[in-house]
Design a protein around this motif. Structure first.
Motif, short mmCIF file in Angstrom:
data_model
loop_
_atom_site.label_atom_id
_atom_site.label_comp_id
_atom_site.label_asym_id
_atom_site.label_seq_id
_atom_site.Cartn_x
_atom_site.Cartn_y
_atom_site.Cartn_z
N VAL A 290 14.52 38.23 39.41
CA VAL A 290 15.44 38.98 38.53
C VAL A 290 14.84 40.35 38.18
O VAL A 290 15.52 41.39 38.25
N PHE A 291 13.55 40.37 37.80
CA PHE A 291 12.91 41.63 37.43
C PHE A 291 12.85 42.58 38.61
O PHE A 291 13.03 43.80 38.46
N ILE B 233 17.76 49.10 39.76
CA ILE B 233 18.86 49.85 39.14
C ILE B 233 18.43 50.56 37.86
O ILE B 233 19.26 51.13 37.15
N GLU B 234 17.15 50.47 37.54
CA GLU B 234 16.63 51.14 36.35
C GLU B 234 15.70 52.27 36.78
O GLU B 234 14.79 52.06 37.58
N LYS B 235 15.93 53.47 36.27
CA LYS B 235 15.09 54.61 36.66
C LYS B 235 13.80 54.66 35.84
O LYS B 235 12.72 54.71 36.38
N GLU B 236 13.94 54.67 34.52
CA GLU B 236 12.76 54.81 33.67
C GLU B 236 11.92 53.54 33.61
O GLU B 236 10.70 53.57 33.57
N ASP C 210 9.42 50.88 37.40
CA ASP C 210 8.03 50.52 37.77
C ASP C 210 7.52 49.35 36.95
O ASP C 210 6.85 48.43 37.46
N GLY C 211 7.80 49.39 35.65
CA GLY C 211 7.34 48.32 34.76
C GLY C 211 7.96 46.98 35.12
O GLY C 211 7.29 45.95 35.15
N LEU C 212 9.27 47.00 35.41
CA LEU C 212 9.96 45.76 35.79
C LEU C 212 9.44 45.22 37.12
O LEU C 212 9.28 44.01 37.29
N GLN C 213 9.20 46.15 38.06
CA GLN C 213 8.68 45.73 39.38
C GLN C 213 7.32 45.05 39.23
O GLN C 213 7.06 44.00 39.82
N SER C 214 6.45 45.64 38.39
CA SER C 214 5.12 45.06 38.16
C SER C 214 5.22 43.70 37.45
O SER C 214 4.52 42.75 37.80
N ALA C 215 6.11 43.64 36.47
CA ALA C 215 6.30 42.37 35.74
C ALA C 215 6.79 41.28 36.70
O ALA C 215 6.33 40.13 36.63
#
Length: 402
Positions: free
Chosen positions: A214-215, A221-224, A227-232
């Motif tokens: 999911v992350f 689809i999230e710009k800001e 990166d954080g979501l991808q790492s999580a």
């Protein structure tokens, strides 16, 4: 024999490989089985040269034959158990197939442990058949069968019912039977709980794989926050996949517990043998008492209780003095033989109890040491698992903070 004992104390034993094979059984039917490579290597050095490694292949059934032989010839010893033939007390994601590579590998470790247990036993290590098991690949089965241990093994079947007929059971062995039942019950319960916890833990960890997916999709689809979501998501995936190795390591500790689950039956085997000896002793004493009574009745001419002989005397008349004297003489000889036999059985029984109790004390000391070590190691592994989990979540938290 002396040379063999000396040699056994100077070697290293390992079951290094397992190999799937196809062959024909005693019924001439094709079957698939696993063979195990046993390697023995001398640790002695002669003129600076180490003796070459010796190796041979054995089937699981040959290990069973060796253990059955040891059970018969060393009834007072708590003979080490073999690893399970088919997997029990496993969490549902683990295969219970006895040809499964993971299960075969665990059984290989268990067979090696069995050989090391026998080799380290002060009495079993000296047995010639065990020595030949490690060194003679051809005709080993024939050598075992020539000992005639199967004939002695058949007589052991009487031991199953002896306990119900023994009038004066030894309290120590009765308590030992209760001890073995309790040991088996407690370890069975522990293994069942562990399997349930492993199932639940597997589900908890694997659901984090869904979070990871999911992350990862969300990050696209999230710009800001991408990166954080991808790492999580990556940390969630790591967390989810780590459970496979954790539960495989847990199986190692479960197998150590299972060894003592099977040791409980080995303890009961010693109890059954003692009960059989006690039953034979009581029967010999009863037979001797009966013959003494018959001899006394003949000598005094009185019959204390109803008997077929008494009825015969009334119907056909009294025996002549010569006949009575001849019968008394025969009975006196039988009484002498019976007394010698009873004395011999008493000595044998005392020797059995002495040797058995010494080995039981040795076993209990070994059990306390092994289970303490295994459970401490298991706890350390759980602590390590939790620390890794905390680290993953700490990393994920930093990602969320960003």
């Amino acid at each position: 024999m002396t040379e063999n004992n000396f040699w056994l104390k100077k070697i290293e034993i390992s079951v290094s490989e397992a190999e799937k094979r196809t062959g024909r059984n005693a019924m001439n039917m094709q079957e698939t089985y696993t063979a195990y490579l046993i390697e023995t290597r001398s640790v002695e050095h002669t003129d600076g040269q180490s003796v070459l490694t010796d190796s041979l292949w054995r089937r699981y059934s040959e290990f069973e034959l060796l253990r059955n032989y040891l059970l018969v010839y060393y009834p007072h010893i708590v003979v080490p158990p073999l690893p399970e033939k088919r997997a029990e007390f496993v969490w549902h994601k683990l295969s219970a197939d006895n040809m499964d590579p993971d299960f075969v590998e665990r059984r290989r470790i268990g067979l090696e442990n069995f050989l090391l247990r026998v080799a380290s036993h002060p009495i079993l290590c000296r047995d010639k058949i065990f020595y030949l098991f490690l060194t003679q690949e051809g005709n080993w089965k024939e050598t075992v069968n020539e000992t005639g241990f199967q004939l002695k093994a058949d007589s052991r079947l009487k031991a199953l019912n002896a306990t119900f007929r023994v009038k004066n059971p030894d309290k120590r062995f009765t308590e030992l039977k209760h001890y073995s039942d309790e040991l088996q019950s407690v370890i069975s319960h522990l293994l069942r709980v562990r399997a349930r916890v492993a199932d639940r833990l597997y589900g908890v960890y694997k659901v984090h794989g869904n979070y990871g997916r999911v992350f990862s999709e969300w990050s696209a689809i999230e710009k800001e926050m991408g990166d954080g979501l991808q790492s999580a998501g990556h940390h969630m995936d790591v967390y989810a996949s780590s459970i496979d190795d954790i539960l495989e390591d847990e199986e190692h500790y479960a197998d150590q517990l299972k060894e003592y689950l099977f040791y409980a039956e080995a303890l009961r085997a010693v109890c059954r043998k003692h009960e059989l000896m006690q039953y034979d002793l009581e029967m010999a004493a009863q037979d001797l008492a009966s013959k003494k009574q018959q001899c006394e009745e003949l000598a005094t001419g009185t019959v204390r209780m109803f008997s077929l002989k008494g009825m015969t005397t009334k119907l056909f008349g009294q025996e002549t003095p010569e006949q009575r004297e001849a019968r008394v003489k025969v009975l006196e000889e039988q009484i002498n033989e019976g007394e010698q036999q009873l004395k011999s059985k008493n000595l044998e029984g005392r020797e059995f109890v002495k040797n058995a109790w010494a080995d039981i004390e040795r076993f209990k000391e070994q059990k306390n040491h092994d289970l303490k070590e295994a459970l401490i190691s298991y706890a350390v592994m759980q602590i390590s698992m939790c620390k890794k989990g905390i680290q993953v979540w700490t990393n994920a938290k930093e990602c969320f903070s960003k």
